[in-house]
Design a protein around this motif. Structure first.
Motif, PDB file in Angstrom:
ATOM      1  N   LYS A 144       0.800  -1.222   0.000  1.00  0.00           N
ATOM      2  CA  LYS A 144       0.000   0.000   0.000  1.00  0.00           C
ATOM      3  C   LYS A 144       0.832   1.273   0.000  1.00  0.00           C
ATOM      4  CE  LYS A 144      -4.029  -2.110   1.389  1.00  0.00           C
ATOM      5  NZ  LYS A 144      -5.351  -1.969   1.781  1.00  0.00           N
ATOM      6  N   ILE A 145       2.099   1.199   0.437  1.00  0.00           N
ATOM      7  CA  ILE A 145       2.980   2.362   0.461  1.00  0.00           C
ATOM      8  C   ILE A 145       4.332   1.961  -0.125  1.00  0.00           C
ATOM      9  CG2 ILE A 145       1.809   3.448   2.421  1.00  0.00           C
ATOM     10  CD1 ILE A 145       4.053   2.437   4.246  1.00  0.00           C
ATOM     11  N   THR A 146       5.174   2.933  -0.379  1.00  0.00           N
ATOM     12  CA  THR A 146       6.491   2.656  -0.949  1.00  0.00           C
ATOM     13  C   THR A 146       7.386   1.993   0.087  1.00  0.00           C
ATOM     14  OG1 THR A 146       6.315   4.584  -2.381  1.00  0.00           O
ATOM     15  CG2 THR A 146       8.531   3.696  -2.033  1.00  0.00           C
ATOM     16  N   GLY A 147       8.067   0.917  -0.324  1.00  0.00           N
ATOM     17  CA  GLY A 147       8.968   0.230   0.577  1.00  0.00           C
ATOM     18  C   GLY A 147      10.070  -0.484  -0.160  1.00  0.00           C
ATOM     19  N   PHE A 148      11.146  -0.774   0.553  1.00  0.00           N
ATOM     20  CA  PHE A 148      12.287  -1.474  -0.033  1.00  0.00           C
ATOM     21  C   PHE A 148      12.998  -2.243   1.066  1.00  0.00           C
ATOM     22  CE2 PHE A 148      16.812  -1.693  -1.087  1.00  0.00           C
ATOM     23  CZ  PHE A 148      16.751  -2.303  -2.328  1.00  0.00           C
ATOM     24  N   TRP A 149      13.366  -3.485   0.793  1.00  0.00           N
ATOM     25  CA  TRP A 149      14.134  -4.307   1.733  1.00  0.00           C
ATOM     26  C   TRP A 149      15.387  -4.798   1.038  1.00  0.00           C
ATOM     27  CZ3 TRP A 149      14.449  -5.010   6.713  1.00  0.00           C
ATOM     28  CH2 TRP A 149      15.211  -6.080   7.205  1.00  0.00           C
ATOM     29  N   ASP A 150      16.545  -4.603   1.667  1.00  0.00           N
ATOM     30  CA  ASP A 150      17.815  -5.091   1.155  1.00  0.00           C
ATOM     31  C   ASP A 150      18.189  -6.323   1.960  1.00  0.00           C
ATOM     32  OD1 ASP A 150      20.649  -5.574   0.841  1.00  0.00           O
ATOM     33  OD2 ASP A 150      20.798  -3.575  -0.044  1.00  0.00           O
ATOM     34  N   GLU A 151      18.099  -7.459   1.334  1.00  0.00           N
ATOM     35  CA  GLU A 151      18.351  -8.749   1.992  1.00  0.00           C
ATOM     36  C   GLU A 151      19.775  -8.823   2.548  1.00  0.00           C
ATOM     37  OE1 GLU A 151      16.860 -12.439   3.134  1.00  0.00           O
ATOM     38  OE2 GLU A 151      15.779 -11.100   1.801  1.00  0.00           O
ATOM     39  N   GLU A 152      20.751  -8.386   1.772  1.00  0.00           N
ATOM     40  CA  GLU A 152      22.154  -8.478   2.202  1.00  0.00           C
ATOM     41  C   GLU A 152      22.451  -7.581   3.402  1.00  0.00           C
ATOM     42  OE1 GLU A 152      24.791  -7.887  -1.099  1.00  0.00           O
ATOM     43  OE2 GLU A 152      23.653  -9.278  -2.360  1.00  0.00           O
ATOM     44  N   ALA A 153      21.922  -6.374   3.390  1.00  0.00           N
ATOM     45  CA  ALA A 153      22.181  -5.431   4.478  1.00  0.00           C
ATOM     46  C   ALA A 153      21.301  -5.706   5.698  1.00  0.00           C
ATOM     47  CB  ALA A 153      21.959  -3.993   4.004  1.00  0.00           C
ATOM     48  N   GLY A 154      20.191  -6.410   5.487  1.00  0.00           N
ATOM     49  CA  GLY A 154      19.263  -6.650   6.585  1.00  0.00           C
ATOM     50  C   GLY A 154      18.581  -5.373   7.044  1.00  0.00           C
ATOM     51  N   SER A 155      18.290  -4.490   6.081  1.00  0.00           N
ATOM     52  CA  SER A 155      17.632  -3.232   6.411  1.00  0.00           C
ATOM     53  C   SER A 155      16.719  -2.817   5.276  1.00  0.00           C
ATOM     54  CB  SER A 155      18.658  -2.132   6.694  1.00  0.00           C
ATOM     55  OG  SER A 155      19.393  -1.841   5.525  1.00  0.00           O
ATOM     56  N   GLY A 156      15.826  -1.916   5.586  1.00  0.00           N
ATOM     57  CA  GLY A 156      14.899  -1.410   4.579  1.00  0.00           C
ATOM     58  C   GLY A 156      14.202  -0.172   5.078  1.00  0.00           C
ATOM     59  N   TYR A 157      13.253   0.289   4.286  1.00  0.00           N
ATOM     60  CA  TYR A 157      12.503   1.483   4.667  1.00  0.00           C
ATOM     61  C   TYR A 157      11.096   1.420   4.103  1.00  0.00           C
ATOM     62  CZ  TYR A 157      13.344   3.193  -0.078  1.00  0.00           C
ATOM     63  OH  TYR A 157      13.382   3.321  -1.437  1.00  0.00           O
ATOM     64  N   LEU A 158      10.235   2.227   4.677  1.00  0.00           N
ATOM     65  CA  LEU A 158       8.881   2.449   4.190  1.00  0.00           C
ATOM     66  C   LEU A 158       8.644   3.954   4.173  1.00  0.00           C
ATOM     67  CD1 LEU A 158       7.157  -0.255   6.373  1.00  0.00           C
ATOM     68  CD2 LEU A 158       7.184  -0.271   3.869  1.00  0.00           C
ATOM     69  N   LEU A 159       7.955   4.431   3.152  1.00  0.00           N
ATOM     70  CA  LEU A 159       7.552   5.831   3.068  1.00  0.00           C
ATOM     71  C   LEU A 159       6.039   5.867   3.197  1.00  0.00           C
ATOM     72  CD1 LEU A 159       9.689   7.006   0.009  1.00  0.00           C
ATOM     73  CD2 LEU A 159      10.293   7.064   2.433  1.00  0.00           C
ATOM     74  N   PHE A 160       5.541   6.572   4.188  1.00  0.00           N
ATOM     75  CA  PHE A 160       4.096   6.681   4.380  1.00  0.00           C
ATOM     76  C   PHE A 160       3.552   7.680   3.369  1.00  0.00           C
ATOM     77  CE2 PHE A 160       5.505   4.966   8.420  1.00  0.00           C
ATOM     78  CZ  PHE A 160       4.574   3.953   8.622  1.00  0.00           C
ATOM     79  N   ASP A 161       3.288   7.192   2.157  1.00  0.00           N
ATOM     80  CA  ASP A 161       2.883   8.041   1.039  1.00  0.00           C
ATOM     81  C   ASP A 161       1.556   7.594   0.425  1.00  0.00           C
ATOM     82  OD1 ASP A 161       3.700   5.674  -0.145  1.00  0.00           O
ATOM     83  OD2 ASP A 161       5.127   6.603  -1.508  1.00  0.00           O
TER      84      ASP A 161
END
Length: 193
Positions: free
Chosen positions: A89-106
Motif C-alpha cells: 500500500k505504500i512505498t517500501g524497499f528491503w535489502d536482503e544483504e544489508a538486513g535493512s529497509g525502509y517504508l515511506l508513508f505516502d
C-alpha cells in the motif's frame, strides 16, 4: 538478493531531515543491483531510475524521531515481512544483504513519514521520522503490524520519542487477538468496505 517491495517507485514531495535538507536525493539503483539503505542518511527514491526527486524546502524535514528496539532472534525475518507486507500500500524497499529497509508513508500522496527498519542478530530497530501530529498514528500502524506478525514470540513494540513526549506501545498480542482482527478484516472486506 534484493527484494524490492514495490512494483513501481513513487516520487516524494518531502524529504527527511537526515536527507541533508532541501534538494537531497538518491537515484534508484539499476535493476539487479544491490543498494543498502543507511537509515540515518537515506534519501527518498527517485521517481524513475536516474531521475532526481524534487523536494520542497517548506516540507523538507520531519522534526520528530521515534525509535523502538524489539528484542528477537528473528529480526531479519520480521523486518522483511513487515516491509514486504506494508509495501503493498505504500512505498517500501528491503535489502536482503544489508538486513535493512525502509517504508515511506505516502498512501495519500505526499510523504507523511519515513520508517527505517534495521535488523541485527539480537533485535529489530525501528526508526520513524514524522511530524509530532502524525507520530502516534504512524507508530501504531507500523507497530501493530509487527506485533501481529510476532504474536507467537510475544513481540512488544515500545516507542521512544526524541521530543520527550510519550510514545505508544503495541503488543504483545495473544493469538485470540490476532484471530479476532483477521475475522473483523474479513467481515469488512465481505461488506465491501
Amino acid at each position: 538478493m534484493n527484494l524490492s517491495a514495490t512494483s513501481a517507485p513513487h516520487s516524494s514531495n518531502e524529504a527527511p531531515a537526515a536527507c541533508g535538507g532541501p534538494g537531497g536525493s538518491t537515484p534508484r539503483p539499476p535493476a539487479g543491483q544491490s543498494t543498502a539503505v543507511a537509515p540515518a542518511q537515506a534519501s527518498f527514491p527517485a521517481s524513475s531510475p536516474g531521475e532526481a526527486a524534487s523536494h520542497s524546502p517548506a516540507q523538507a524535514s520531519f522534526p520528530l524521531a521515534s525509535t523502538a528496539s524489539v528484542p528477537t532472534q528473528r529480526a531479519a525475518r520480521y523486518g522483511k515481512q513487515l516491509v514486504s507486507h506494508m509495501a503493498h500500500k505504500i512505498t517500501g524497499f528491503w535489502d536482503e544483504e544489508a538486513g535493512s529497509g525502509y517504508l515511506l508513508f505516502d498512501r495519500e500522496g505526499p510523504v507523511l513519514g519515513r520508517f527505517d527498519v534495521i535488523a541485527s542478530p539480537s533485535d529489530l530497530r525501528l526508526e520513524l521520522r514524522a511530524t509530532p501530529e502524525r507520530a502516534a498514528h504512524l507508530e501504531h500502524v507500523a507497530g501493530i503490524h509487527l506485533a501481529r506478525f510476532g504474536a507467537r514470540d510475544g513481540l512488544t513494540i515500545a516507542w521512544r520519542r526524541s521530543d520527550g513526549s510519550a510514545g505508544s506501545t503495541q503488543g504483545p498480542l495473544t493469538p485470540d487477538e490476532v484471530e479476532a482482527h483477521a475475522r473483523e478484516r474479513a467481515k469488512r472486506k465481505a461488506a465491501g468496505q
